[in-house]
Structures are given as C-alpha cells and as structure tokens.
Design a protein around this motif. Structure first.
Motif, short mmCIF file in Angstrom:
data_model
loop_
_atom_site.label_atom_id
_atom_site.label_comp_id
_atom_site.label_asym_id
_atom_site.label_seq_id
_atom_site.Cartn_x
_atom_site.Cartn_y
_atom_site.Cartn_z
N ASN A 1 -0.05 19.25 -42.40
CA ASN A 1 0.67 20.75 -42.96
C ASN A 1 -0.35 21.40 -44.08
O ASN A 1 -0.55 22.57 -43.88
N TRP B 1 -1.60 25.14 -44.17
CA TRP B 1 -1.28 25.80 -45.25
C TRP B 1 -2.64 26.54 -45.64
O TRP B 1 -2.95 27.54 -46.36
N TYR C 1 5.21 17.91 -37.93
CA TYR C 1 3.78 17.89 -38.06
C TYR C 1 3.19 18.44 -36.64
O TYR C 1 2.17 19.06 -36.37
N SER D 1 2.89 22.10 -37.02
CA SER D 1 1.69 22.57 -37.76
C SER D 1 0.64 22.64 -36.68
O SER D 1 -0.27 23.30 -36.91
#
Length: 324
Positions: free
Chosen positions: A53, A57, A102, A105
């Motif tokens: 993650n 980001w 996940y 992501s």
C-alpha cells in the motif's frame, strides 16, 4: 516503501504568512525517496503489513508531483511480483497472505508504471489468474466481497474488486448487478453510505461506495443533493474536512470527501480556497511530507491524499487525478 512517520512535522515557514503558502514539490519528492532508507527503525518493520500500500501511495504522490521517474521503475515492478501468491493474489510484502486490498495496490502500481503486461509475461493467463482470485471472493448471494479467504466483508473490498477488475478489463467475470445492489443497500437516510447495510455513514465508505457505482456506471442510484449536503458539512472553520460529524479535521479527507463530491458534480459545495490553505499548512516545509493536521508528524499516507486533494482543487503544477 516505509510507512514510518516523521521525522518532520507540519508547520508554517516562519518567514511566510498564510497568504504566501506554496507547495514544496522538491522536498516532497526527496521525502518520499527517503522512506525506504530507514530500515534501521523499528517502525519500518512494524508497518510491514502496509508495505505494498505504501509503495502505491508514494508512487502516486510522485506522479501527481510530476516526478514519475523518482522511483526506479524496474525495481518497483520486481518488488510487486515478490508479493504475489500462486492463487494470483498479492500480499502486503513477501511472505504475507494474499488479500484484496494488497492485490488492488499491486494492480494499481502496475497500471501506473504501464506494466500490466508483466502479468502475462511472467505467467500464462496472468491477468485471468489475478481476476479469478478476486472473483472467487464475491459472495454469490449478497454480491459483496471478502477481503481474503477468512471471509471478512466490507464495502472497501467491493470497491477494490471493481477497481482492480476494471483496470484488468475483466469486470465481466463477476456479478456486477449484485455488487451494485449490495452498495445500494448500504445507503443511509442522510445520503451517505456505511461499511455494510445499516452502518453509520462515513466519508471513507462513501468514497468506496460512490466510486464502485461509478465504475459500474450506476451513479443514477445516488441521491446527489442529499449526499452532497452531508459531504459539504464535513468542512470545518479552519478549512479542513472531517470524516463524520463531531470529528477533527484530517488532511486525508481532502481526498475522500472531495473525490466523492467530484463524482457527483458537487465539488463547488465546499470552500476550495480554505481547503487549499489547510492542506498547505499540513506540509513540513523543511524535510517534506504532509501530516494529518498542522503540528503533527508527516507520513506517506497523508502526503498522497493531501496532494490528491490539491489536484482535485486544480492546484497549479500538479498532475490531474481521477476521482474514481
């Protein structure tokens, strides 16, 4: 990517007034680049369950800042695939169990660096394998999705499923109408949405529900004025946004609230100038990064969502972000 907080704190440059606030692009880039160098800190290992993650980001923040080259592309791709399981799903880090969040992501990272073709290159029917992992987590009766094999359900997982499958071009392998019905059942009298039917409205859950309906092309189900009213009431006197009534402001809601307003065409229902000023006050002007609110320690989570909020506000110099 480390989720270690700090070392800096959000604060005003003593030489600048609030009217002179600006975005410290280069310092934010260097801050993100530094995150994976702090492996001698305990918090680096305590946040391993958010490693993938965190990479998403940080990568997204760099792309919004106009510096997609700041993280090495091939190393990023290789790390993503060290997190994949035989099931097709991805875990938070090597050795961690596969999970919907996940996996999303991972797909978002690969899409961001234009590497979805790596799925096929590394495994026959690579896209399909990931898609079938996701589809296997849908409840055939309710239409909702579990996060993993242990069965916890949440509208976050439903959005993650639709987001991932739309990027893979595989929405057709799930029951989209049932997923839409599940989201619609989570609508509340105030126009908002909760984690499940009957649960309290919350800005984060509103984002995932509205975005899921957007992906499914069913925004016609949203009561736009009622929801827009609830979301606009999240703005406080200091310009920041909270996630539900009687809570403190938090820079991450610059994304959750504003993206939802953007999807329903109600972004103008909040004071964008005051929100922009609040986000800029959450920066560390010396070491980079953004915090949840002024005076707190910065981290990559609040950095990306603060930048995404500024992008939605059309802040000069930032790349455009898709509210979905």
């Amino acid at each position: 990517m480390s989720l270690v907080s700090g070392p800096g704190r959000a604060k005003l440059n003593p030489d600048h007034s609030t009217d002179q606030l600006s975005l410290h692009v280069e310092k934010h880039v260097r801050y993100i680049q530094s995150l994976d160098t702090r492996k001698d800190e305990l918090e680096y290992w305590l946040t391993e369950h958010l490693r993938l993650n965190g990479l998403y980001w940080g990568l997204t923040a760099l792309h919004l800042l106009g510096h997609p080259e700041a993280l090495p592309r091939q190393e990023t791709i290789e790390f993503v695939f060290t997190c994949q399981h035989d099931s097709g799903g991805f875990g938070a880090a090597p050795g961690h169990d596969a999970h919907m969040l996940y996996t999303t992501s991972a797909i978002q990272i690969l899409a961001t660096v234009d590497a979805l073709d790596e799925l096929e290159r590394r495994h026959p029917e690579g896209r399909r394998r990931v898609g079938e992992y996701i589809a296997g987590l849908q409840d055939p009766i309710t239409g909702t999705f579990a996060g993993d094999e242990w069965g916890e359900t949440d509208t976050r997982f439903l959005y993650a499923a639709l987001n991932s499958l739309s990027l893979l071009g595989l929405l057709s392998i799930i029951d989209v109408p049932k997923a839409v019905s599940c989201v619609d059942a989570c609508a509340n009298f105030d126009g908002g949405y909760g984690v499940s039917p009957g649960a309290e409205s919350h800005a984060g859950q509103i984002f995932v529900c509205v975005a899921a309906l957007s992906i499914a092309d069913r925004l016609d189900l949203v009561d736009r004025d009622r929801l827009g009213g609830w979301l606009s009431e999240r703005q406080l006197e200091n310009g920041g946004l909270n996630g539900r009534p009687e809570k403190l402001e938090d820079v991450c809601y610059s994304w959750w609230v504003l993206s939802s307003l953007a999807m329903i065409g109600r972004s103008h229902w909040i004071d964008g100038t005051k929100l922009t000023s609040f986000i800029l006050r959450c920066q560390d002007p010396e070491l980079g990064g953004l915090a949840d609110r002024p005076s707190d320690m910065v981290d990559v989570f609040h950095t990306v969502f603060g930048l995404a909020g500024l992008s939605l506000l059309n802040y000069s110099g930032l790349e455009d972000v898709d509210p979905v």
